[in-house]
Each structure stands twice: as structure tokens, then as C-alpha cells.
Design an enzyme around this catalytic site. Structure first.
Site, PDB file in Angstrom:
ATOM      1  N   LYS A   1       0.832  -1.207   0.000  1.00 27.61           N
ATOM      2  CA  LYS A   1       0.000   0.000   0.000  1.00 27.61           C
ATOM      3  C   LYS A   1       0.864   1.254   0.000  1.00 27.61           C
ATOM      4  O   LYS A   1       0.623   2.200  -0.769  1.00 27.61           O
ATOM      5  CB  LYS A   1      -0.897   0.000   1.234  1.00 27.61           C
ATOM      6  CG  LYS A   1      -1.703   1.281   1.417  1.00 27.61           C
ATOM      7  CD  LYS A   1      -2.441   1.328   2.739  1.00 27.61           C
ATOM      8  CE  LYS A   1      -1.536   1.740   3.875  1.00 27.61           C
ATOM      9  NZ  LYS A   1      -1.965   2.951   4.576  1.00 27.61           N
ATOM     10  N   ASN A   2       1.899   1.274   0.844  1.00 27.06           N
ATOM     11  CA  ASN A   2       2.714   2.482   0.990  1.00 27.06           C
ATOM     12  C   ASN A   2       3.647   2.719  -0.192  1.00 27.06           C
ATOM     13  O   ASN A   2       4.263   3.780  -0.285  1.00 27.06           O
ATOM     14  CB  ASN A   2       3.504   2.423   2.296  1.00 27.06           C
ATOM     15  CG  ASN A   2       2.613   2.574   3.508  1.00 27.06           C
ATOM     16  OD1 ASN A   2       1.514   3.106   3.418  1.00 27.06           O
ATOM     17  ND2 ASN A   2       3.067   2.089   4.660  1.00 27.06           N
TER      18      ASN A   2
ATOM     19  N   ARG B   1      -3.835  10.461   4.966  1.00 30.87           N
ATOM     20  CA  ARG B   1      -2.683  11.357   4.977  1.00 30.87           C
ATOM     21  C   ARG B   1      -1.911  11.328   3.661  1.00 30.87           C
ATOM     22  O   ARG B   1      -1.379  12.348   3.226  1.00 30.87           O
ATOM     23  CB  ARG B   1      -1.766  10.970   6.140  1.00 30.87           C
ATOM     24  CG  ARG B   1      -0.524  11.810   6.204  1.00 30.87           C
ATOM     25  CD  ARG B   1       0.318  11.488   7.406  1.00 30.87           C
ATOM     26  NE  ARG B   1       1.576  12.199   7.298  1.00 30.87           N
ATOM     27  CZ  ARG B   1       1.720  13.508   7.503  1.00 30.87           C
ATOM     28  NH1 ARG B   1       0.687  14.225   7.839  1.00 30.87           N
ATOM     29  NH2 ARG B   1       2.895  14.086   7.380  1.00 30.87           N
TER      30      ARG B   1
ATOM     31  N   CYS C   1      -4.819   8.196  10.259  1.00 30.87           N
ATOM     32  CA  CYS C   1      -4.936   7.608  11.600  1.00 30.87           C
ATOM     33  C   CYS C   1      -4.654   8.648  12.687  1.00 30.87           C
ATOM     34  O   CYS C   1      -3.808   9.526  12.506  1.00 30.87           O
ATOM     35  CB  CYS C   1      -3.942   6.449  11.761  1.00 30.87           C
ATOM     36  SG  CYS C   1      -4.450   4.941  10.934  1.00 30.87           S
TER      37      CYS C   1
ATOM     38  N   ARG D   1       1.455  14.579  12.617  1.00 28.36           N
ATOM     39  CA  ARG D   1       2.440  14.223  11.597  1.00 28.36           C
ATOM     40  C   ARG D   1       2.509  15.386  10.614  1.00 28.36           C
ATOM     41  O   ARG D   1       1.909  15.363   9.549  1.00 28.36           O
ATOM     42  CB  ARG D   1       2.028  12.911  10.901  1.00 28.36           C
ATOM     43  CG  ARG D   1       2.108  11.720  11.829  1.00 28.36           C
ATOM     44  CD  ARG D   1       1.822  10.425  11.110  1.00 28.36           C
ATOM     45  NE  ARG D   1       0.407  10.237  10.881  1.00 28.36           N
ATOM     46  CZ  ARG D   1      -0.112   9.207  10.202  1.00 28.36           C
ATOM     47  NH1 ARG D   1       0.688   8.311   9.682  1.00 28.36           N
ATOM     48  NH2 ARG D   1      -1.401   9.085  10.045  1.00 28.36           N
ATOM     49  N   PRO D   2       3.215  16.443  10.978  1.00 22.79           N
ATOM     50  CA  PRO D   2       3.197  17.661  10.170  1.00 22.79           C
ATOM     51  C   PRO D   2       3.842  17.456   8.806  1.00 22.79           C
ATOM     52  O   PRO D   2       4.652  16.551   8.608  1.00 22.79           O
ATOM     53  CB  PRO D   2       4.005  18.651  11.017  1.00 22.79           C
ATOM     54  CG  PRO D   2       4.883  17.799  11.872  1.00 22.79           C
ATOM     55  CD  PRO D   2       4.090  16.556  12.153  1.00 22.79           C
ATOM     56  N   ILE D   3       3.440  18.325   7.871  1.00 20.48           N
ATOM     57  CA  ILE D   3       3.994  18.234   6.512  1.00 20.48           C
ATOM     58  C   ILE D   3       4.977  19.378   6.268  1.00 20.48           C
ATOM     59  O   ILE D   3       5.215  19.752   5.124  1.00 20.48           O
ATOM     60  CB  ILE D   3       2.878  18.238   5.450  1.00 20.48           C
ATOM     61  CG1 ILE D   3       2.033  19.526   5.530  1.00 20.48           C
ATOM     62  CG2 ILE D   3       1.985  17.013   5.606  1.00 20.48           C
ATOM     63  CD1 ILE D   3       1.113  19.712   4.346  1.00 20.48           C
ATOM     64  N   ASP D   4       5.567  19.897   7.344  1.00 22.56           N
ATOM     65  CA  ASP D   4       6.462  21.041   7.190  1.00 22.56           C
ATOM     66  C   ASP D   4       7.662  20.723   6.307  1.00 22.56           C
ATOM     67  O   ASP D   4       8.154  21.596   5.572  1.00 22.56           O
ATOM     68  CB  ASP D   4       6.915  21.557   8.557  1.00 22.56           C
ATOM     69  CG  ASP D   4       7.526  20.487   9.443  1.00 22.56           C
ATOM     70  OD1 ASP D   4       7.195  19.305   9.255  1.00 22.56           O
ATOM     71  OD2 ASP D   4       8.347  20.826  10.319  1.00 22.56           O
ATOM     72  N   LEU D   5       8.168  19.483   6.344  1.00 21.12           N
ATOM     73  CA  LEU D   5       9.327  19.148   5.510  1.00 21.12           C
ATOM     74  C   LEU D   5       8.957  19.102   4.035  1.00 21.12           C
ATOM     75  O   LEU D   5       9.765  19.459   3.165  1.00 21.12           O
ATOM     76  CB  LEU D   5       9.930  17.802   5.951  1.00 21.12           C
ATOM     77  CG  LEU D   5      10.477  17.767   7.380  1.00 21.12           C
ATOM     78  CD1 LEU D   5      11.123  16.417   7.669  1.00 21.12           C
ATOM     79  CD2 LEU D   5      11.477  18.894   7.605  1.00 21.12           C
TER      80      LEU D   5
ATOM     81  N   ASP E   1       5.403   0.656  11.880  1.00 23.39           N
ATOM     82  CA  ASP E   1       4.174  -0.018  11.464  1.00 23.39           C
ATOM     83  C   ASP E   1       4.119  -1.484  11.896  1.00 23.39           C
ATOM     84  O   ASP E   1       3.115  -2.161  11.658  1.00 23.39           O
ATOM     85  CB  ASP E   1       4.000   0.075   9.942  1.00 23.39           C
ATOM     86  CG  ASP E   1       3.462   1.433   9.510  1.00 23.39           C
ATOM     87  OD1 ASP E   1       3.085   2.231  10.378  1.00 23.39           O
ATOM     88  OD2 ASP E   1       3.405   1.695   8.286  1.00 23.39           O
TER      89      ASP E   1
ATOM     90  N   ILE F   1       8.947   7.215  16.530  1.00 22.81           N
ATOM     91  CA  ILE F   1       8.496   7.835  15.275  1.00 22.81           C
ATOM     92  C   ILE F   1       7.240   8.673  15.482  1.00 22.81           C
ATOM     93  O   ILE F   1       7.203   9.855  15.128  1.00 22.81           O
ATOM     94  CB  ILE F   1       8.237   6.768  14.195  1.00 22.81           C
ATOM     95  CG1 ILE F   1       9.454   5.853  14.038  1.00 22.81           C
ATOM     96  CG2 ILE F   1       7.891   7.431  12.870  1.00 22.81           C
ATOM     97  CD1 ILE F   1      10.704   6.518  13.544  1.00 22.81           C
TER      98      ILE F   1
ATOM     99  N   ARG G   1      -8.276  -0.440   5.460  1.00 22.39           N
ATOM    100  CA  ARG G   1      -7.389   0.546   4.855  1.00 22.39           C
ATOM    101  C   ARG G   1      -6.057  -0.076   4.451  1.00 22.39           C
ATOM    102  O   ARG G   1      -5.397   0.434   3.540  1.00 22.39           O
ATOM    103  CB  ARG G   1      -7.131   1.707   5.825  1.00 22.39           C
ATOM    104  CG  ARG G   1      -8.332   2.610   6.080  1.00 22.39           C
ATOM    105  CD  ARG G   1      -7.957   3.790   6.947  1.00 22.39           C
ATOM    106  NE  ARG G   1      -6.748   4.406   6.448  1.00 22.39           N
ATOM    107  CZ  ARG G   1      -5.686   4.706   7.187  1.00 22.39           C
ATOM    108  NH1 ARG G   1      -5.684   4.455   8.480  1.00 22.39           N
ATOM    109  NH2 ARG G   1      -4.623   5.263   6.648  1.00 22.39           N
TER     110      ARG G   1
END
Length: 421
Positions: free
Chosen positions: A22-23, A95, A119, A124-128, A309, A331, A401
């Protein structure tokens, strides 16, 4: 809402075919936005997250047709982008939807993407992602819950240093840089097998990417990408989950298509804990080694470290091991939500900040439990497979999912499991 009922205590034996990852599939599906030619994918898993990504891509202008006679075959085609907006209603459940941001900016010069959901396992910020796109020349604004990115003159190659490895940021920036003018370097890149799979697909589409799988990725931008045919790698998290299912029940199963090199540090940890993992020509044999399960410490790390995971599944395994185990999560915050539910089955677990001390018990006992997120829900399945009596798992939409045909696969190797409407 559906429930899963499990009557535990049956050793699992037989063969489980491991689905596509999936990932890996999600970012590769987003890569279809980078070209006006068809991208044909194989081994795509049939999951709720895949369907969510497909709906988002269709909104943006990507058609999807299935390859006749092949359940995991799909052709994605975006001859033109119909919308540069990924709306909240399509993004909020997953996400990975943010992975359309880089491809949209690279192809159209602008994108408007809702801040993502997924989830509830902590921020889990997307700043990067945004920092990297700014380095590539995009202007970024956050307006009413949306990321607005613009690069009307196109993106330009740059050196991007990630302060910590981020899988999503590495993927988004690789895709954006594939169409940028000049060379891009991503230092501190994530090293997961899914990163390598995305790079392999992009290179098949005409990109020039080297170093994927290391912390230093180089991308030489090209004017355009073309169509390609690509097969998604097997899911290492699904493989690890079923391997632990075999061990927790005292069984032994063959994991078709699984790759042991994708386990990273989890291989050594699982073997130290008393599991047998053996590569074959067709995949991997997994089960309980002689001597039973032993309490073994584990700490999650970016690949090739122990995967976050797999943390919840490993905790379930340690619940019935001989001795104690300290499991540390580095993590994600809030990723011990399965602990109270495992305790309902008789597990002895004490949480101290980012660590959980698990003291093994001789026997778990079935009870009603509730899933809280994707990996937590499957840890309850593993515990239920080992527990005496019946376990009832509620809110199993989380499982759909990330695990394709879970009940069918487990039932085929002897588990007494059923889904109840």
C-alpha cells in the site's frame, strides 16, 4: 458497522500470498499526474486507501481502467489536469493524499491541497514537504486549511537537507524534482523500500534519479515524463504481520512473494524473540522456532530500523512471550492506543512515556475490543488468534485501509475468523 469474531488457539499452517505494498502504491499512483501518457501498474492491492487515492486522482483528471483478467492491474491516465485542488472531503480520510502536491506543482505550476487526515496516532506535520518545495522555488501559503503552492515559471533544482528522514517528504520532493529545471539533491532522505520502488517507477517514466535507498538522492530534472509499466513491490508490513501471526499461534506459514531484506532490523529482533524466518525461492517461511517466544526489546527507527508499522503487532507477540520486553516508539506520538485493548485480553503492559514494558502471560483470554488505528487493529487480530475463547473486534474499517482480504487469508491457513455485519 462490521465486526470480526475470532476463536483463538489454532496454529496457522499453509500459504499466504503477500499483496502489493500500500505504501508503495499510493505515491506511485500520484506519479500518474506527472505525465500525459498512461501509467500501467500491476500488483496494486485492493484496499480502502487505494480507493480513496483513486477517487482523488479522478477528481484531478486521472482516468482509471482495470487490466482485464488481472485483479491488481490498473491503468492511470491524465491527458490533462482538470483541477489543481485536492478538496478536504477527499483528503481528510488519508494522509497520503498530500502526495499529489509535488506532482501538481511540477506539472501545472500550482496546487491547492487540503491539509491531510489519516490515523489518529499523533501529529504528523507536513512542514518538511513544504520546506522542500520552497527550496525548489515554489511559494507556499496556508489559507483556510489548504496548502497553496505556486511556481508559475516552473520548479528549479536545489539542494534540500531534511533534518530527519521523512518518507512522505522524500517521495513528494522526488516527484516534484523529476520535472524541475536542473539538478536536485535530497540529503537526509528516507531509505525505505517504498522510496526505491517509486524511484524505479519514475525512472521507467524517463526520470533521472540515482541514490534511492540511501540517504543521498540525486535527481536530474527532465522536460517531460512518459508512460510506463511498473509492478508494485510486496508489502513488507503485511509480511511481517502474518509472520508474527504464525509465531503467536505456534504455527508455520509460507509467505508468498515476501522479501526478508525488506524487514530491516525487524529480522534480527524477531529471530531474537524466538521466531524462525527462512527465505525460499517463492518467498519466506515464518513460524515459531524451537524454544518458544522470549521477551525481547525493540525500538522503532526509520528504515532500516525496526518499522513503526510493526510495533503494535510485536507488542501483541510479546504479550505471550516468556519474560519481559521494553518497546520504545520514536516515530509517532500516541501510538500505544492498542495497550488498553490488549489489557482487556489479559495482557500485562505498563506505559512510561514513549516506552511500554510488556510482561508476558501464559494465556490471553478473548473479550470484546475496539480498533483505534490501522496497525493497532491488526495487533488485536494477532492477540485474538492466540487468545482462549472468542475475541470480538469492533471498528474494523481501519483494517480495510491496509490489509487486503484479511479474514480470507487467515481463514485459508486455519484461523477461525469471520466478519459479522
Amino acid at each position: 458497522m462490521d465486526r470480526i469474531l475470532i476463536r483463538g488457539g489454532v496454529p496457522l499452517r499453509g500459504t499466504v500470498e503477500i499483496s502489493g505494498a500500500k505504501n508503495a502504491a499510493l505515491p506511485i499512483m500520484a506519479a500518474s499526474l506527472l505525465t500525459n501518457e498512461p501509467l500501467q501498474l500491476h500488483n496494486v492491492p485492493d484496499l480502502a486507501d487505494i480507493a480513496s487515492m483513486q477517487r482523488l486522482l479522478q477528481h484531478l483528471g486521472v482516468s482509471a481502467t482495470y487490466v482485464a483478467g488481472e485483479p491488481g492491474g490498473i491503468v492511470l491516465h491524465a491527458p490533462e489536469i482538470l483541477s489543481d485542488t485536492a478538496p478536504y472531503d477527499l483528503v481528510r480520510k488519508m494522509r497520503a493524499s498530500v502526495l499529489v502536491l509535488g506532482p501538481l506543482v511540477a506539472r501545472t505550476g500550482q496546487a491547492r491541497v487540503s491539509l491531510p487526515g489519516g490515523c489518529a496516532i499523533g501529529p504528523r506535520p507536513i512542514d518538511l514537504h513544504l520546506m522542500g518545495l520552497e527550496r525548489l522555488g515554489a511559494t507556499i501559503e496556508l489559507v483556510e486549511g489548504y496548502v497553496q503552492a505556486r511556481a508559475p515559471q516552473g520548479l528549479k533544482g536545489a539542494e534540500i537537507r531534511l533534518p530527519q528522514p521523512s518518507v512522505g517528504a522524500t517521495e513528494n520532493l522526488m516527484m516534484a524534482a523529476a520535472l524541475a529545471k536542473g539538478a536536485t539533491v535530497i540529503a537526509g532522505a528516507a531509505r525505505e523500500p517504498e522510496i526505491v520502488d517509486l524511484a524505479d517507477c519514475l525512472n521507467a517514466m524517463g526520470a533521472k534519479i540515482t541514490g534511492a535507498g540511501t540517504s543521498f538522492i540525486e535527481i536530474e530534472g527532465v522536460p517531460a515524463l512518459h508512460g510506463a509499466v511498473h509492478r508494485i513491490i510486496p508489502d513488507r508490513i503485511e509480511a511481517g504481520t502474518y509472520a508474527m501471526a504464525a509465531a503467536i499461534t505456534g504455527g508455520r506459514i509460507v509467505l508468498g512473494n515476501a522479501r526478508l531484506d525488506f524487514f530491516g532490523a525487524a529480522k534480527e529482533v524477531l529471530e531474537e524473540a524466538g521466531m524462525m524466518l527462512e527465505e525460499t525461492d517463492d518467498g519466506l517461511v515464518a513460524g515459531l522456532a524451537d524454544g518458544g517466544l522470549r521477551g525481547t526489546d525493540a525500538m522503532t527507527r526509520p528504515f532500516p530500523g525496526f518499522a513503526t508499522d510493526l510495533q503494535a503487532q510485536f507488542m501483541a507477540l510479546m504479550c505471550v512471550a516468556d519474560g519481559a520486553a521494553m518497546i520504545t516508539e520514536t516515530i509517532f506520538e500516541n501510538r500505544f492506543m492498542h495497550v488498553p485493548e490488549l489489557a482487556r485480553l489479559g495482557a500485562r503492559i505498563n506505559v512510561h512515556g514513549a516506552s511500554a514494558l510488556v510482561r508476558g502471560v501464559k494465556e490471553l483470554k478473548g473479550a470484546p475490543v475496539m480498533a483505534t488505528d490501522l496497525r493497532a487493529s491488526v495487533s488485536l487480530v494477532l492477540a485474538g488468534l492466540a487468545a482462549k475463547g472468542q475475541t470480538e473486534i469492533n471498528r474494523i474499517y481501519h483494517l480495510d485501509r491496509g490489509y487486503e482480504r484479511l479474514e480470507e487469508k487467515l481463514g485459508a491457513v486455519g484461523a477461525q475468523i469471520e466478519r459479522v455485519p
